[in-house]
Design a protein around this motif. Sequence first.
Motif, PDB file in Angstrom:
ATOM      1  N   ASN A 125      39.598  55.605  39.320  1.00 47.15           N
ATOM      2  CA  ASN A 125      40.425  56.560  38.579  1.00 47.15           C
ATOM      3  C   ASN A 125      41.909  56.217  38.664  1.00 47.15           C
ATOM      4  OD1 ASN A 125      38.427  58.154  37.498  1.00 47.15           O
ATOM      5  ND2 ASN A 125      38.424  59.608  39.200  1.00 47.15           N
ATOM      6  N   GLU A 126      42.321  55.575  39.751  1.00 46.76           N
ATOM      7  CA  GLU A 126      43.725  55.190  39.862  1.00 46.76           C
ATOM      8  C   GLU A 126      44.115  54.114  38.850  1.00 46.76           C
ATOM      9  OE1 GLU A 126      44.459  54.126  43.906  1.00 46.76           O
ATOM     10  OE2 GLU A 126      44.620  56.224  44.569  1.00 46.76           O
ATOM     11  N   TYR A 127      43.134  53.493  38.242  1.00 52.63           N
ATOM     12  CA  TYR A 127      43.400  52.519  37.189  1.00 52.63           C
ATOM     13  C   TYR A 127      43.513  53.170  35.810  1.00 52.63           C
ATOM     14  CZ  TYR A 127      42.930  48.111  39.739  1.00 52.63           C
ATOM     15  OH  TYR A 127      43.144  47.038  40.570  1.00 52.63           O
ATOM     16  N   ARG A 128      43.250  54.454  35.705  1.00 53.36           N
ATOM     17  CA  ARG A 128      43.252  55.118  34.398  1.00 53.36           C
ATOM     18  C   ARG A 128      44.609  55.051  33.703  1.00 53.36           C
ATOM     19  NH1 ARG A 128      38.087  54.776  33.167  1.00 53.36           N
ATOM     20  NH2 ARG A 128      36.734  55.923  34.609  1.00 53.36           N
ATOM     21  N   PRO A 129      45.739  55.323  34.406  1.00 50.94           N
ATOM     22  CA  PRO A 129      47.029  55.176  33.705  1.00 50.94           C
ATOM     23  C   PRO A 129      47.264  53.765  33.179  1.00 50.94           C
ATOM     24  CG  PRO A 129      47.307  56.447  35.723  1.00 50.94           C
ATOM     25  CD  PRO A 129      45.924  55.901  35.751  1.00 50.94           C
ATOM     26  N   HIS A 130      46.890  52.778  33.988  1.00 54.23           N
ATOM     27  CA  HIS A 130      47.026  51.396  33.526  1.00 54.23           C
ATOM     28  C   HIS A 130      46.120  51.140  32.320  1.00 54.23           C
ATOM     29  CE1 HIS A 130      47.466  47.046  33.633  1.00 54.23           C
ATOM     30  NE2 HIS A 130      46.145  46.937  33.705  1.00 54.23           N
ATOM     31  N   GLN A 131      44.909  51.678  32.359  1.00 54.98           N
ATOM     32  CA  GLN A 131      44.001  51.521  31.232  1.00 54.98           C
ATOM     33  C   GLN A 131      44.558  52.181  29.976  1.00 54.98           C
ATOM     34  OE1 GLN A 131      40.274  53.528  31.728  1.00 54.98           O
ATOM     35  NE2 GLN A 131      39.287  52.470  30.008  1.00 54.98           N
ATOM     36  N   ALA A 132      45.169  53.363  30.139  1.00 52.28           N
ATOM     37  CA  ALA A 132      45.753  54.053  28.988  1.00 52.28           C
ATOM     38  C   ALA A 132      46.900  53.246  28.396  1.00 52.28           C
ATOM     39  CB  ALA A 132      46.232  55.441  29.403  1.00 52.28           C
ATOM     40  N   ARG A 133      47.741  52.664  29.257  1.00 52.21           N
ATOM     41  CA  ARG A 133      48.844  51.834  28.761  1.00 52.21           C
ATOM     42  C   ARG A 133      48.320  50.604  28.034  1.00 52.21           C
ATOM     43  NH1 ARG A 133      51.145  53.314  33.837  1.00 52.21           N
ATOM     44  NH2 ARG A 133      50.359  51.375  34.750  1.00 52.21           N
ATOM     45  N   GLU A 134      47.292  49.980  28.586  1.00 50.37           N
ATOM     46  CA  GLU A 134      46.726  48.797  27.933  1.00 50.37           C
ATOM     47  C   GLU A 134      46.083  49.147  26.605  1.00 50.37           C
ATOM     48  OE1 GLU A 134      46.688  45.431  28.761  1.00 50.37           O
ATOM     49  OE2 GLU A 134      48.300  46.134  30.046  1.00 50.37           O
ATOM     50  N   THR A 135      45.402  50.296  26.566  1.00 50.78           N
ATOM     51  CA  THR A 135      44.795  50.728  25.299  1.00 50.78           C
ATOM     52  C   THR A 135      45.862  50.981  24.251  1.00 50.78           C
ATOM     53  OG1 THR A 135      42.973  51.758  26.523  1.00 50.78           O
ATOM     54  CG2 THR A 135      43.290  52.445  24.228  1.00 50.78           C
ATOM     55  N   LEU A 136      46.961  51.634  24.655  1.00 54.38           N
ATOM     56  CA  LEU A 136      48.055  51.872  23.724  1.00 54.38           C
ATOM     57  C   LEU A 136      48.689  50.567  23.266  1.00 54.38           C
ATOM     58  CD1 LEU A 136      49.886  53.913  22.284  1.00 54.38           C
ATOM     59  CD2 LEU A 136      51.287  53.997  24.342  1.00 54.38           C
ATOM     60  N   ARG A 137      48.832  49.616  24.189  1.00 48.30           N
ATOM     61  CA  ARG A 137      49.418  48.313  23.823  1.00 48.30           C
ATOM     62  C   ARG A 137      48.546  47.587  22.806  1.00 48.30           C
ATOM     63  NH1 ARG A 137      48.671  43.206  25.170  1.00 48.30           N
ATOM     64  NH2 ARG A 137      47.016  43.790  26.627  1.00 48.30           N
ATOM     65  N   VAL A 138      47.225  47.608  23.026  1.00 51.34           N
ATOM     66  CA  VAL A 138      46.307  46.951  22.088  1.00 51.34           C
ATOM     67  C   VAL A 138      46.358  47.623  20.724  1.00 51.34           C
ATOM     68  CG1 VAL A 138      43.881  46.455  21.625  1.00 51.34           C
ATOM     69  CG2 VAL A 138      44.799  46.099  23.912  1.00 51.34           C
ATOM     70  N   MET A 139      46.422  48.962  20.706  1.00 50.90           N
ATOM     71  CA  MET A 139      46.508  49.685  19.440  1.00 50.90           C
ATOM     72  C   MET A 139      47.790  49.336  18.691  1.00 50.90           C
ATOM     73  SD  MET A 139      45.128  53.440  20.608  1.00 50.90           S
ATOM     74  CE  MET A 139      45.643  54.164  19.051  1.00 50.90           C
ATOM     75  N   MET A 140      48.911  49.266  19.406  1.00 50.02           N
ATOM     76  CA  MET A 140      50.182  48.931  18.768  1.00 50.02           C
ATOM     77  C   MET A 140      50.184  47.492  18.257  1.00 50.02           C
ATOM     78  SD  MET A 140      52.868  50.854  21.322  1.00 50.02           S
ATOM     79  CE  MET A 140      54.279  50.441  20.303  1.00 50.02           C
ATOM     80  N   GLU A 141      49.578  46.567  19.007  1.00 48.82           N
ATOM     81  CA  GLU A 141      49.484  45.187  18.531  1.00 48.82           C
ATOM     82  C   GLU A 141      48.620  45.094  17.282  1.00 48.82           C
ATOM     83  OE1 GLU A 141      48.079  42.809  21.727  1.00 48.82           O
ATOM     84  OE2 GLU A 141      50.034  42.717  22.750  1.00 48.82           O
TER      85      GLU A 141
END
Length: 220
Positions: A125-141
Motif C-alpha cells: 500500500n505504501e507504493y500506491r502514491p507512486h503508482q498513482a503518479r506513474e499512472t498519471l504520467r502514463v496518461m499524460m504521455e
Amino acid sequence: MADNQGVSAFPLPPMQYVNNYSDDNIKRNKAPQPPPPPVQDKYQMFGQTFTADDAIIRPLEASGVRRLYPQAYDHKRELKKLNHSILINFLDLIDILIRAPDSPKRAEKLEDLNLLFINMHHLINEYRPHQARETLRVMMEEQKKQRNEISDKFQSNLDHVTQVIDSAVRAIPEDLNLDSKLLVESKLLQEAAAIKEEPMEDDHIDSLDQMMCKIVDEMT
C-alpha cells in the motif's frame, strides 16, 4: 433526472458541474446541489474510524499490528523477506496439518501467516502514491502522443490544401483579355441599339438599312 425543483439528483463531472452553475440557472433554481462540506472531525470507512488529519497510509502501530520490519527499510528487500517467510510458514503449516492436525501449533502458524500478510499488504500500500503518479504520467504521455498525432495530421492536411491552392493559382492564365472579335461585335450591337432609340425620319431609313447590313456583314 431531476426533482421537483429541477436540481440534478446525480453527481456531475467537475466541468459540467461548473458550467451548470450559471447566473441564469441560479435565478431559475436549476443549479446543481452544492457539494457536501469537507469533513472536519472523524468519519467511518470500512468499519474503522478516521480523522481528517490522518496520513493517507496509516502506520501499522495505529491499527495495533506488530511491525516485522525496521523503521528505516528498503521496500524491495523487505517484501522479498516477507515473501520468503510466508512461503516457509506455509510449508510448516502443511507439515503440521499432515503430522498433527489437532496440534495448537496450527493456530500459531495461522496467526504468523496472518501477521506476515498484513505487513506485506501494508508495504504494498505504501507504493500506491507512486503508482498513482506513474499512472498519471502514463496518461499524460498518451494524451501528449494523441495531440501530437492530431497536430501532425492537421499540418499534413494544411500542406496539402496549400499545394492545391498554389497549383490552382499557377493554372490561372496571366492574360485575361477577351477576344477582340467579341469586343467588336458588342460595340457594333451597342451602336445599333443607340441608332434604334433615336427618332427615325424618312431620309434616314436608307442610311439605317445600310448600317444594319454592315453590322451583319462584319459579324459573319
